[in-house]
Design an enzyme around this catalytic site. Structure first.
Site, PDB file in Angstrom:
ATOM      1  N   ILE A  57       0.881  -1.175   0.000  1.00  0.00           N
ATOM      2  CA  ILE A  57       0.000   0.000   0.000  1.00  0.00           C
ATOM      3  C   ILE A  57       0.916   1.221   0.000  1.00  0.00           C
ATOM      4  O   ILE A  57       1.875   1.290   0.771  1.00  0.00           O
ATOM      5  CB  ILE A  57      -0.942  -0.002   1.234  1.00  0.00           C
ATOM      6  CG1 ILE A  57      -1.850   1.243   1.234  1.00  0.00           C
ATOM      7  CG2 ILE A  57      -0.169  -0.100   2.544  1.00  0.00           C
ATOM      8  CD1 ILE A  57      -2.897   1.243   2.358  1.00  0.00           C
ATOM      9  N   SER A  58       0.689   2.149  -0.908  1.00  0.00           N
ATOM     10  CA  SER A  58       1.572   3.309  -1.056  1.00  0.00           C
ATOM     11  C   SER A  58       1.519   4.223   0.161  1.00  0.00           C
ATOM     12  O   SER A  58       0.553   4.217   0.929  1.00  0.00           O
ATOM     13  CB  SER A  58       1.188   4.114  -2.298  1.00  0.00           C
ATOM     14  OG  SER A  58       1.368   3.367  -3.467  1.00  0.00           O
TER      15      SER A  58
END
Length: 275
Positions: free
Chosen positions: A121-122
């Site tokens: 997940i960024s």
């Protein structure tokens, strides 16, 4: 999750592109359709799941606390994220619900986190930066947006506050299912999850007012550019001439496509096919 029936046609994207009928759901990519330019072969089948109105923002204690998200948003503002709608969307979506329980204490730190199958997940700052670029110069909601690389579903949830309609496509079945489970509680009527090859985009929903990608290839696929509406914006990582990934912004006008290369970034590789 129950599968929905046919939907009514959407409004035209905010970019001013002509309205096109929205495909009925559940949908499958038409394998008999002409192949996209520069992409051999037909698109693989894509299934979609619809995940109905946003629930109210929780303001309990611990990770559910509104104060925790407010602190994250203040840090984003300190990094020059200023678009009001983007900041509001980042405040509204509970990021800890998209990571494993053991990682929840780190959910509001500005760091990427593993979500399984070698994907991440960024960082909140990267998500906010890309969505601010996507919404640049627009105070109203975007029209139809294509989200390439659903992952755990976090970016699709944030986009649901910024666009009238979000198509989010994921090539890894395990992550497609995880995003479905993560988004179920949010009941987002305007988010459609698709399982398919993101490199081919999703022509049945085109043209798009915006396209954003969470994986970077050697270049931006031609299919994405073709599916972008006139007046629309595309934000994606791509390897530039220097051999390094950079954030790339493309805008389509009636005269053609403009391309801007921005700061260096590090995303997972863009891959074709499904798995």
């Amino acid at each position: 999750m129950k599968r929905s029936g046919p939907l009514t046609p959407p409004k035209a994207p905010a970019s001013g592109a002509a309205a096109r009928p929205r495909p009925a759901f559940p949908a499958r990519l038409d394998t008999s359709a002409p192949t996209p330019v520069n992409r051999p072969g037909a698109a693989p089948a894509a299934t979609t799941r619809r995940v109905a109105a946003p629930v109210a923002v929780t303001s309990g204690i611990g990770m559910d606390s509104l104060a925790v998200r407010q602190s994250m948003v203040r840090k984003l503002q300190a990094q020059d994220i200023s678009h009001p709608a983007v900041l509001a969307a980042m405040l509204a979506v509970e990021r800890h619900r998209f990571v494993d329980t053991a990682l929840a204490p780190q959910a509001y730190e500005d760091t990427s986190l593993p979500i399984g199958l070698g994907q991440t997940i960024s960082k909140p700052s990267v998500v906010a930066r890309m969505l601010e670029l996507l919404c640049h110069g627009k105070s109203e909601k975007l029209g139809r947006v294509l989200d390439i690389g659903t992952g755990c579903g976090y970016q699709a949830a944030v986009l649901s506050h910024l666009a009238r309609e979000v198509y989010s496509i994921e090539r890894l079945k395990g992550l497609h299912e995880k995003a479905r489970d993560n988004l179920r509680a949010f009941r987002l009527a305007n988010v459609h999850l698709l399982f398919g090859d993101g490199m081919l985009g999703y022509p049945q929903g085109a043209p798009y007012a915006g396209i954003v990608a969470a994986a970077g290839g050697n270049d931006v696929p031609q299919a994405w550019i073709e599916q972008l509406a006139v007046g629309g914006r595309l934000v994606a990582p791509a390897v530039t001439g220097a051999g390094q990934q950079h954030l790339v912004v493309m805008e389509k006008t009636s005269q053609g496509v403009t391309r801007s290369v921005l700061e260096p970034v590090l995303f997972v590789p863009l891959k074709s096919g499904i798995a």
